[in-house]
Design an enzyme around this catalytic site. Sequence first.
Site, mmCIF file in Angstrom:
data_model
loop_
_atom_site.group_PDB
_atom_site.id
_atom_site.type_symbol
_atom_site.label_atom_id
_atom_site.label_comp_id
_atom_site.label_asym_id
_atom_site.label_seq_id
_atom_site.Cartn_x
_atom_site.Cartn_y
_atom_site.Cartn_z
ATOM 1 N N HIS A 12 0.892 -1.829 -0.590
ATOM 2 C CA HIS A 12 -0.048 -0.171 -0.236
ATOM 3 C C HIS A 12 0.998 0.887 -0.098
ATOM 4 C CE1 HIS A 12 -0.084 -0.866 4.487
ATOM 5 N NE2 HIS A 12 0.626 -0.092 4.342
ATOM 6 N N HIS A 61 -1.515 4.670 10.064
ATOM 7 C CA HIS A 61 -0.369 5.482 9.854
ATOM 8 C C HIS A 61 -0.427 6.673 10.335
ATOM 9 C CE1 HIS A 61 -0.089 2.555 6.324
ATOM 10 N NE2 HIS A 61 1.181 2.360 6.729
ATOM 11 N N HIS A 195 10.772 -3.223 3.351
ATOM 12 C CA HIS A 195 10.694 -1.738 3.520
ATOM 13 C C HIS A 195 11.494 -1.251 4.771
ATOM 14 C CE1 HIS A 195 6.977 -1.659 3.765
ATOM 15 N NE2 HIS A 195 7.011 0.026 4.576
ATOM 16 N N GLU A 242 4.572 -5.691 8.756
ATOM 17 C CA GLU A 242 3.564 -5.569 7.787
ATOM 18 C C GLU A 242 3.122 -7.137 6.836
ATOM 19 O OE1 GLU A 242 3.681 -0.673 7.171
ATOM 20 O OE2 GLU A 242 3.744 -2.210 4.738
#
Length: 281
Positions: A12, A61, A195, A242
């Site tokens: 995302h 977030h 990441h 995630e």
Amino acid sequence: MARLTAGIATSHVPLIGVAIDQGKTEEDYFKPIFAGYEWTKEWIRKPENKPDVVILVYNDHASAFDMNLIPTFAIGCAEEFEPADEGWGPRPVPVVKNDADFAWHIAQSLIIDEFDMTIINKMDVDHGLTVPLSAMFGQPDAWPVKVVPIAVNVVTYPVPSGERCWKLGEAIARAVADYPEDLKVQIWGTGGMSHQLQGPRAGLINQEWDQKFLDDLTADPQRLRSIEAIEYLRETGSEGIEMVMWLIMRGALQGDVRELHRHYHVPASNTALGHIVLENA
């Protein structure tokens, strides 16, 4: 009865939303990113594949939750959810409409099934939820599906284990099967892939690990259940955790699945972008 028809997983990355919103998808940098979604966009438009409802697993977030409130698992039960302002105004995307009756049914079923869900009746939804919708449906005036949001804490430790996420997926599948209305339901897992956004390892991408993870969603899903948080952190960076949200999707499908489509691209911003479409074999 309601039935789970497919599972989708996708990164995302906020930049995906920026490119769509600013009309940059045909630029050289973005073209290969979006090319990998064309198969899915065509597939999901077909009447036999289009869901009535998507159970969309994502992480917030710091838009709806912050350090004052950190639910491990939360479910949105309101009628609708506005796009969040993440610091530069809300994305120009439609309001997310829920199937609230279905969401309350899932919440009740999960809590009876010993998952202590946090029930949310007011929250804005950020790129974690809206970017996957944009990747699959483009820029419609209204989203063509209802969305039940399930938010997972993968930002602040302790985070739920892959095994716990898998079992939540299984419990979601039981809740869907127990719903008396005739609904076609998909479950989407979002986030990842490897990441890291900060610190000395910022920019870390581990393509070999990511590809093995994609492989084992069909080849060896039991291995994925046992991956510990420290391995995600070590091998895929601080934000790679995630990917446990993909295991909620995979756990909900249960049994053997077949891979219909896969897309992997590096880089998308500073992230390894992954996308896969699965259905029960």
